[in-house]
Scaffold this active site. Structure first.
Site, mmCIF file in Angstrom:
data_model
loop_
_atom_site.group_PDB
_atom_site.id
_atom_site.type_symbol
_atom_site.label_atom_id
_atom_site.label_comp_id
_atom_site.label_asym_id
_atom_site.label_seq_id
_atom_site.Cartn_x
_atom_site.Cartn_y
_atom_site.Cartn_z
ATOM 1 N N LYS A 19 102.740 -92.922 -16.127
ATOM 2 C CA LYS A 19 101.383 -92.425 -16.289
ATOM 3 C C LYS A 19 101.372 -91.484 -17.489
ATOM 4 O O LYS A 19 101.651 -90.296 -17.380
ATOM 5 C CB LYS A 19 100.896 -91.671 -15.056
ATOM 6 C CG LYS A 19 99.376 -91.404 -15.092
ATOM 7 C CD LYS A 19 98.942 -90.230 -14.244
ATOM 8 C CE LYS A 19 99.021 -88.928 -14.974
ATOM 9 N NZ LYS A 19 98.093 -88.830 -16.152
ATOM 10 N N GLU A 69 110.719 -81.003 -16.701
ATOM 11 C CA GLU A 69 110.745 -80.074 -17.831
ATOM 12 C C GLU A 69 109.395 -79.396 -17.873
ATOM 13 O O GLU A 69 108.364 -80.051 -18.039
ATOM 14 C CB GLU A 69 111.023 -80.765 -19.164
ATOM 15 C CG GLU A 69 111.246 -79.706 -20.247
ATOM 16 C CD GLU A 69 111.202 -80.246 -21.652
ATOM 17 O OE1 GLU A 69 110.200 -79.971 -22.356
ATOM 18 O OE2 GLU A 69 112.157 -80.935 -22.041
ATOM 19 N N CYS A 123 106.790 -77.297 -25.844
ATOM 20 C CA CYS A 123 107.421 -76.488 -24.793
ATOM 21 C C CYS A 123 108.528 -75.593 -25.335
ATOM 22 O O CYS A 123 108.788 -74.528 -24.788
ATOM 23 C CB CYS A 123 107.994 -77.399 -23.704
ATOM 24 S SG CYS A 123 106.763 -78.346 -22.802
ATOM 25 N N GLU A 140 102.360 -68.276 -21.048
ATOM 26 C CA GLU A 140 102.559 -69.279 -22.082
ATOM 27 C C GLU A 140 101.217 -69.580 -22.749
ATOM 28 O O GLU A 140 100.255 -69.956 -22.092
ATOM 29 C CB GLU A 140 103.142 -70.556 -21.477
ATOM 30 C CG GLU A 140 103.468 -71.616 -22.515
ATOM 31 C CD GLU A 140 104.074 -72.874 -21.906
ATOM 32 O OE1 GLU A 140 104.887 -73.520 -22.583
ATOM 33 O OE2 GLU A 140 103.733 -73.199 -20.751
#
Length: 538
Positions: free
Chosen positions: A202, A275, A309, A407
């Protein structure tokens, strides 16, 4: 004149990269013929669409998958996987090597798609081509060695023959993010395929054309089409259905969603690799080359508009060189060219959408309102595109400013000064995340000592993120709340397998025999165990 245009005119920063004459447009690239070709691989009965961040306009109408469509995709993948797993591993690996060549030969096609779907500058899109080519070559060459049967010492040497086999898990469910739609989709699927698995993927709907292009190329390289199924749709609808059917789940995305994926996989007792997020730190030690560190910081902080990331969001600089570093870093940042062209030349592209723009704007405006200083950037650029935001440097950031701990996932970095090395290492580690970090120093030995004390899955010395990520023989992943498991290296392929031990007992059983009673057998085994220790058997 808009506020952002006025700011740009006043400061002379962040010029727009001019598009070359006769440049391609979205309509030139995403044709009805291409959409029809790529969406043949989607199992879906509804309709959805994706858009380009450069203008906000629709790129393509796409199939949308229902829960029933997801179940169908798994049924097809499971049937195909049984045949694929029987294919010799060297033949499976050969598919990856052919795919490697096709990606490099036809990279212009996918670079256009990556740019249109993510808003990246072309050079940043090329990072994905590099990463996928390296992974294809690595697993195409090394998979037979990673997966080969291994002999081990048995319970009783010479009498017990032990072989470790690696069996594919079956059908891997993969949920891929929008920010690296080539590398974090097919790049993660490659080791799963060569290990003998099928994949139901997906990808994010807004960047799915890139993943579908890669699927099309893999099929051209020899992968059976049914082995690679694609479903599209809203994450809260399709994601849980994928976890519900998978034999193993691979997820890249936010820490919040990662927890939900892990809980769903745990309920079914299937494996998962995650992750997740990061608040990555770069440490510029007092002996660092200031010019090289400033240039490296631009790459580390603003590649893919900071939507990476492993990009740097916290920058710690030794007090003795902080002013010189900041002067050079700010000058380079203000000189970055922003642009939408499907060609090389722009230094940074767009944010991917309204949500990212809102987060970035909130973090910057809140920090400035609470006393932080804007060194560079700090404003949106709707004159270029709806989601452009200038690369931004903040000084004087302190808790409880959101940008200090949350973040941002955008082109924003906070500068912090330090004098004590032990304290700055503690500050760098003082976060729930642990994905990537960077250390700059002329002393290689000192750099390695500092790196060993940082609690992150990867550490780069004198670069931001690319060396560790590109070294695909070594594992890459996060500590703490930055994830579970690793990609790359042996861990990146063995996670897609189940270890199976086959022990063949010969001559005598693991029980009293040859007339021995229980006591005699126990004495025999005690003597044997003592002898094995003296012989240093492992």
């Amino acid at each position: 004149m808009t506020e952002s245009q006025a700011t740009q005119e006043k400061t002379g920063t962040n010029p727009t990269a001019a598009a070359p004459e006769g440049a391609r447009t979205a309509a030139d690239v995403v044709t009805p013929e291409l959409i029809a070709q790529l969406t043949r691989g989607v199992v879906g009965s509804g309709r959805t669409a994706n858009h380009t961040p450069f203008t906000g306009e629709k790129l393509a109408d796409l199939p949308e998958s229902t829960p029933e469509d997801v179940a169908t995709a798994f049924e097809r993948a499971r049937a195909a996987q049984e045949v694929w797993a029987k294919t010799p591993v060297r033949k499976r690996a050969a598919v990856l090597l052919r795919f490697h060549d096709l990606v490099l030969a036809r990279q212009a096609e996918v670079l256009d798609l990556i740019q249109l779907e993510t808003g990246k500058a072309r050079l940043h899109a090329h990072e994905e081509v590099q990463a996928v080519a390296v992974a294809s070559r690595h697993y195409g060459r090394k998979a037979p060695a990673y997966l080969k049967p291994r002999r081990h010492t048995g319970a009783v040497p010479t009498l017990t023959k032990v072989t470790e086999l690696r069996q594919p898990r079956g059908v891997v469910g993969q949920i891929a993010p929008w920010n690296y739609p080539l590398e974090l989709s097919v790049g993660d699927a490659l080791p799963a395929f060569v290990a003998g698995n099928a994949v139901v993927m997906k990808p994010d709907t807004e960047t799915c054309l890139t993943a579908l292009w890669a699927r099309d190329l893999l099929v051209e390289a020899g992968l059976p089409a049914e082995v690679f199924q694609v479903v599209l749709g809203e994450g809260p609808v399709v994601g849980p259905e994928l976890v519900k059917h998978a034999d193993y789940v691979s997820f890249t995305g936010s820490t919040r969603t990662g927890r939900e994926v892990a809980q769903g996989a745990a309920a079914r007792l299937v494996g998962v690799s995650l992750e997740l997020g990061g608040k990555n730190a770069m440490l510029v030690l007092k002996d660092a080359d200031v010019e090289k560190a400033a240039a490296g910081a631009v790459r580390a902080c603003f590649s893919s508009a900071g939507q990476l990331c492993i990009s740097i969001e916290r920058l710690y600089v030794h007090e003795s060189i902080a002013d010189a570093f900041l002067e050079r870093f700010a000058a380079r940042t203000k000189a970055m060219r922003l642009g939408t062209s499907l060609a090389y030349g722009a230094d940074m592209g767009s944010l991917v959408g309204e949500r990212q723009l809102t987060t970035v704007t909130r973090h910057v405006e809140e920090a400035v309102a609470k006393g932080a200083t804007l060194v560079a950037g700090g404003v949106a650029r709707p004159d270029i595109g709806p989601y452009f935001f200038e690369p931004t440097i903040l000084d004087g950031v302190e808790a409880p400013m959101s940008v200090c701990t949350e973040e941002t996932f955008g082109p924003v970095v906070s500068i912090y000064r330090f004098t004590d090395e032990d304290e700055v290492i503690a500050q760098a580690n003082a976060t729930p995340y642990g994905l990537n970090s960077s250390v700059w120093t002329k002393d290689a030995r000192r750099g390695h000592e500092v790196a060993a004390r940082l609690r992150t899955g990867t550490v780069n010395i004198n670069e931001g993120y690319a060396p560790a990520y590109g070294s695909v023989q070594s594992p890459m992943g996060g500590m703490k709340q930055s994830g579970l498991g690793r990609r790359h290296g042996s861990e990146g392929i063995l996670k897609y397998t189940e270890a199976q031990t086959v022990a063949h007992q010969r001559v005598m059983p693991m029980a009293p025999s040859f007339g021995m009673d229980d006591a005699a057998y126990a004495k025999f085994m005690t003597t044997s165990l003592s002898l094995m220790k003296k012989l240093r058997l492992k």
